[in-house]
Design an enzyme around this catalytic site. Sequence first.
Site, PDB file in Angstrom:
ATOM      1  N   GLY A 134       0.849  -1.161  -0.092  1.00  0.00           N
ATOM      2  CA  GLY A 134       0.122   0.033   0.081  1.00  0.00           C
ATOM      3  C   GLY A 134       0.775   1.244   0.015  1.00  0.00           C
TER       4      GLY A 134
ATOM      5  N   ASP B  68     -11.907   3.956   7.134  1.00  0.00           N
ATOM      6  CA  ASP B  68     -11.421   3.576   5.553  1.00  0.00           C
ATOM      7  C   ASP B  68     -11.997   2.343   5.425  1.00  0.00           C
ATOM      8  OD1 ASP B  68      -9.880   3.493   3.412  1.00  0.00           O
ATOM      9  OD2 ASP B  68      -8.143   2.797   4.156  1.00  0.00           O
TER      10      ASP B  68
END
Length: 636
Positions: free
Chosen positions: A70, A199
């Site tokens: 990520g 998120d």
Amino acid sequence: MDEGADHRPASRGSLRSPHSLSRGNRAPSLLSLPIRCVFFSGIVYTERVKKARPLIRFGSYLLVRKIASGGMADIFLAHVTGLRGFSKPVAIKKIHPHLLRQVNFLNMFIDEAKIASKLVHPNIVQIYELGQVGGQPFIAMEYVQGRDLYELLYRLKQLSEPCPWPLAVRVALEVARALHHAHEFCGPDGRRLEIVHRDVSPRNILISFSGDVKLTDFGVARARDREEMTQAGVIKGKVRYMSPEAARGEEVDARSDVFSLGVVLAEMLTMEAFRRGSNNLEILTAIRKGVDRDSHFDALPRELIYVLSRALDRDREKRYHSAREFIDELQAVAVGPIAPMPREEMGQFLSGVFAAELEETRRWEKVVKQVLLNWEGGTPARVGSSDRVRKEPGRPREKASLSGQLRRTSVAALFASMLLEERTGRLELIRSPVEKSLFFARGQILDVSSNILGELFGEFLVAGGRITRDELEDAVSRSREEGLALTDFMLREKILAPGELFEKLSEQLHSRVLEIFCWPDGEYFFFPEEIPEGLEKKLCLDTMNLIQIGVLEFMPPEFIKRYLGDDLRKSAALVHTRKKRNLVLAGRMQALLGLLEKAPKPVSELQSGEGDEEFSRTLFLLRELGLIRMEDKGLA
């Protein structure tokens, strides 16, 4: 085949849904792709594809392979080992090295571990340890053998199959349970920590091959005791799943997570993006203007439409006030054909969708297990033959004009030969399973190709934090649909400006070359005049500069020592006949050559201090460039 490895999708009736996956659809194995090979103590080979998989010691863990990457960190599958063959798979999350000096990112990383470690719940990925190895912070957490929801929806889209409604309902309920636990969690003082995930998105929802659903990644979660507090007006999370209040930079609470979960549920049920836009700024602007919705719920049962309309209400006062309220209402309406899919059926469904990958994973996991059983104090354990180089059809290496072993000829000497002889052609370098081809024109490197997945341009941008994983996958998908090269698509969509694109491509090629200086061994083959048409128009790298950087900054000191051997006890003499064109030398190299202008000198007299690593690197570099030769002291 291992017993139970071949899980086929259940029949339409067993899925309790009007949707299912046909039996004939099987995707090629993603696990057969090559991965990066580094200097390591043990090698694992799968029985079928013969790809080397390194086990790398990392503190008390053995890293097996990278499983995710990520914008802030990489995640690796690892094993913690113990007495009498004890082994437990875990996931290791390591923050990107270039972010270590940025205090805010480091605090976010630590906050994630501190927050998630308090949340013990079957629908939340568990945290085992927050630690540090060699200055590298890491989080050890529960390993979920399965796929994230994004991968599942993406694969179903590829197969032109819908997501079964019972599966969507089950996932939404399980994630809501995880959120409810986090939202209501209290500290030692009895006060709620006011945790908000911020998120909730398909990438952060994991589904195991056993049918478990788990929420992960509390990296941007809000909590009362965070070290890194979000400044007013700063937005956190993925824009496509963001609540209106979060998009406006306002204070968020549990209702914001409920909205995000509503978006995820809508996308599962419709198999369409809830929001569309060419970039995040466009989507963010649409959210703030209230014109961001692109999903149509007409084909859904009215009970699900009602739940979605409440969860996705722009006015948070009219939205579900808690995840518990969302759970109660969804459970009440999800009956009959839309009743939640049982855990076992969901595991079978996921195993069927990813049947080929699951079979391949289980094959090499057996080999990893055997290696771990034989691992004693880091003793090398090998399964399969690592000495034989795989030869691909269409590449007759016996036709190479130059070939040899990198243990005898260093990468620096090889590149110097290309440069000083002004060679043109393709240099193939192999350290199985890694293969790289460097294309030279009159000694200068034009391009580098590699079979390392992590060295693709998009992966390079993600690893450097320039774009996120989701942004890359969106760009790759859309560029393929339009038949565009990824770089052309990025230029058109203004993801990268032309100048930045040139800079990043150059950085990518430099990293591909410099990584080779870390190879402890390998083979090379040179094919003269073999250059693809049009390659001369690409970037041109400075070979001399790369040789100097590779030796002075990248090559491990033990490699330098091995290549120099007894030369440190000899004398160094200047070579006057060697070609010196195209050589721009660093200051210390010029100074050392100046000392040898009048006569050869023993290395011990040239060395500024015993054990001087920089001196050894400089001496080795000059020798590999052919600017000095080593002589026995009696001949000096």
